[in-house]
Design an enzyme around this catalytic site. Structure first.
Site, PDB file in Angstrom:
ATOM      1  N   LYS A  28     -49.522 -28.268 -66.109  1.00 30.63           N
ATOM      2  CA  LYS A  28     -50.089 -27.425 -65.063  1.00 30.63           C
ATOM      3  C   LYS A  28     -48.988 -27.015 -64.099  1.00 30.63           C
ATOM      4  O   LYS A  28     -47.891 -27.588 -64.092  1.00 30.63           O
ATOM      5  CB  LYS A  28     -51.210 -28.145 -64.308  1.00 30.63           C
ATOM      6  CG  LYS A  28     -50.764 -29.294 -63.422  1.00 30.63           C
ATOM      7  CD  LYS A  28     -51.848 -29.767 -62.463  1.00 30.63           C
ATOM      8  CE  LYS A  28     -53.167 -30.045 -63.111  1.00 30.63           C
ATOM      9  NZ  LYS A  28     -54.144 -30.686 -62.189  1.00 30.63           N
ATOM     10  N   LYS A  86     -58.011 -27.479 -70.887  1.00 29.28           N
ATOM     11  CA  LYS A  86     -58.891 -27.796 -69.764  1.00 29.28           C
ATOM     12  C   LYS A  86     -59.299 -26.508 -69.050  1.00 29.28           C
ATOM     13  O   LYS A  86     -58.436 -25.703 -68.686  1.00 29.28           O
ATOM     14  CB  LYS A  86     -58.185 -28.734 -68.788  1.00 29.28           C
ATOM     15  CG  LYS A  86     -57.929 -30.124 -69.357  1.00 29.28           C
ATOM     16  CD  LYS A  86     -56.900 -30.890 -68.551  1.00 29.28           C
ATOM     17  CE  LYS A  86     -57.271 -31.013 -67.094  1.00 29.28           C
ATOM     18  NZ  LYS A  86     -56.192 -31.698 -66.320  1.00 29.28           N
TER      19      LYS A  86
END
Length: 397
Positions: A28, A86
């Site tokens: 991320k 995700k």
């Protein structure tokens, strides 16, 4: 066993996480929001570096709840070869449609839905995720810097979330600015993984680089599974260092007594009809003799947290009406003794509204392997005291 997920920005941080034994490497960009997406190049390079030694996941970014937009991004990230993708599900009437739009992609990577504890998560989406081919669901926080997961959702609600997700057939993850003291508290619910970013960085600033020392501290709080081919599913040498296996603890270190005193909660309790349908005030006193793992405790790896006792009492009370104080005391004692470092526990349950003083029960329980057969009562290692506010006491087994 619960796995540790570490969020990293690219190959350099992924190498640190890999070296410290992290179970899942998560990509991320923490500077781009709660679920800021790393670049496709960073994801691809990390997948190549890890080369199948650990599962790799990547987030899609803080995207609008628009099915086509989300599907396109998930497809792009899945093409990098990650194991998990995700996807954040923010409050929206289109959330269910977004989930259903991803069903054709469920075979390309395991899809993980992310709900946010600080944005009134819609748990009615859990069966929708399951029907749409999702592999799991994660509870996180959206507004970083404005509180941890436990600041936005009480433990009893987190427990309910884990159970509902499991009932839907989904793996369960918990995250949200988690810190070291949160780990033993959340492990009691048995999530499939716990996710970290800020706790892995210097000074816990999530936008800074991760630190090997900080990663190791969190890693040491979460029991690890043995690798395939080893003689047991759990590495008890590692668990001993983390306080999970009393068999390997040096008994000469002795015990510490951890206690919770004057812990008062409203409880649905009582055998009489007039005690049903409402709560009454109950006071709990619990002390636990805990085997020590070091002469020099320095951090959460070396202690048994009293939060575990209080969290456990809250969870037991939240299950509903209890007929007897004795039943409640036994449930609390059993809960505390589930932690292998606890050798002995004393539980006092005192109802405060049935007279001028408190009435209730106090029990003592010991771990079975440490009990001594000293007659009918000593064989079980149990004692019990019934008390009343006037001071009358009696013992029975």
């Amino acid at each position: 066993m619960t796995k540790m997920l570490a969020s990293v920005t690219g190959p350099q941080e992924a190498q640190i996480a890999l070296s410290e034994g992290v179970d899942i490497i998560d990509l991320k960009d923490p500077k781009a929001g709660a679920l800021g997406a790393a670049t496709i190049l960073a994801i691809t390079e990390t997948v190549m570096l890890i080369a199948g030694r650990r599962p790799v996941s990547a987030v899609c970014g803080d995207l609008p709840m628009e099915p086509r937009t989300i599907r396109a991004k998930v497809e792009e990230i899945a093409a990098t070869g990650v194991d998990y993708v995700k996807i954040g599900f923010f409050p929206s009437q289109a959330a269910a449609d977004c989930a259903r739009a991803l069903k054709p992609l469920a075979g390309k990577a395991k899809l993980i839905a992310v709900l946010f504890a600080d944005l009134d998560p819609d748990l009615s989406l859990l069966p929708v995720f399951a029907e749409s081919g999702f592999g799991g669901v994660m509870l996180d926080t959206a507004k970083k810097g404005q509180g941890r997961l436990l600041d936005h959702m009480p433990l009893v609600d987190i427990d309910a979330f884990v159970r509902r997700a499991r009932e839907a057939g989904l793996e369960v993850g918990l995250a949200g600015s988690l810190e070291a003291p949160d780990v033993p508290r959340l492990l009691t619910f048995g999530p499939d993984f716990l996710g970290f970013r800020g706790a892995l960085c210097d000074a816990s600033v999530r936008t800074d680089a991760i630190s090997a020392e900080a990663v190791a501290q969190i890693r040491d709080l979460i029991p690890e599974e043995r690798k395939a081919g080893s003689s047991a599913s759990v590495d008890y040498r590692l668990l001993a260092a983390r306080g999970y296996s009393p068999d390997a603890i040096d008994p000469t270190l002795g015990t510490d007594r951890i206690f919770v005193r004057d812990f008062v909660l409203p409880v649905e309790i009582g055998a009489y009809s007039f005690e049903h349908g409402h709560t009454q005030t109950v006071r709990f006193d619990v002390s636990a003799d805990v085997l020590r793992v070091t002469d020099h405790p320095e951090d959460m790896r070396h202690v048994f947290s009293y939060d575990i006792i209080m969290d456990g009492i809250r969870a037991i009370v939240a299950r509903g009406h209890v007929q007897l104080s004795e039943t409640l005391a036994e449930q609390i004692a059993t809960m505390v003794l589930e932690h292998p470092r606890v050798a002995r526990v004393v539980v006092k349950v005192e109802k405060l509204e049935l007279g001028p003083g408190g009435v209730g029960v106090e029990i003592e329980r010991k771990r079975a392997k440490q009990q001594r057969a000293t007659g009918p009562r000593g064989a079980s290692g149990e004692t019990q005291t019934v008390f009343a506010g006037g001071g009358r006491k009696g013992r029975h087994s």
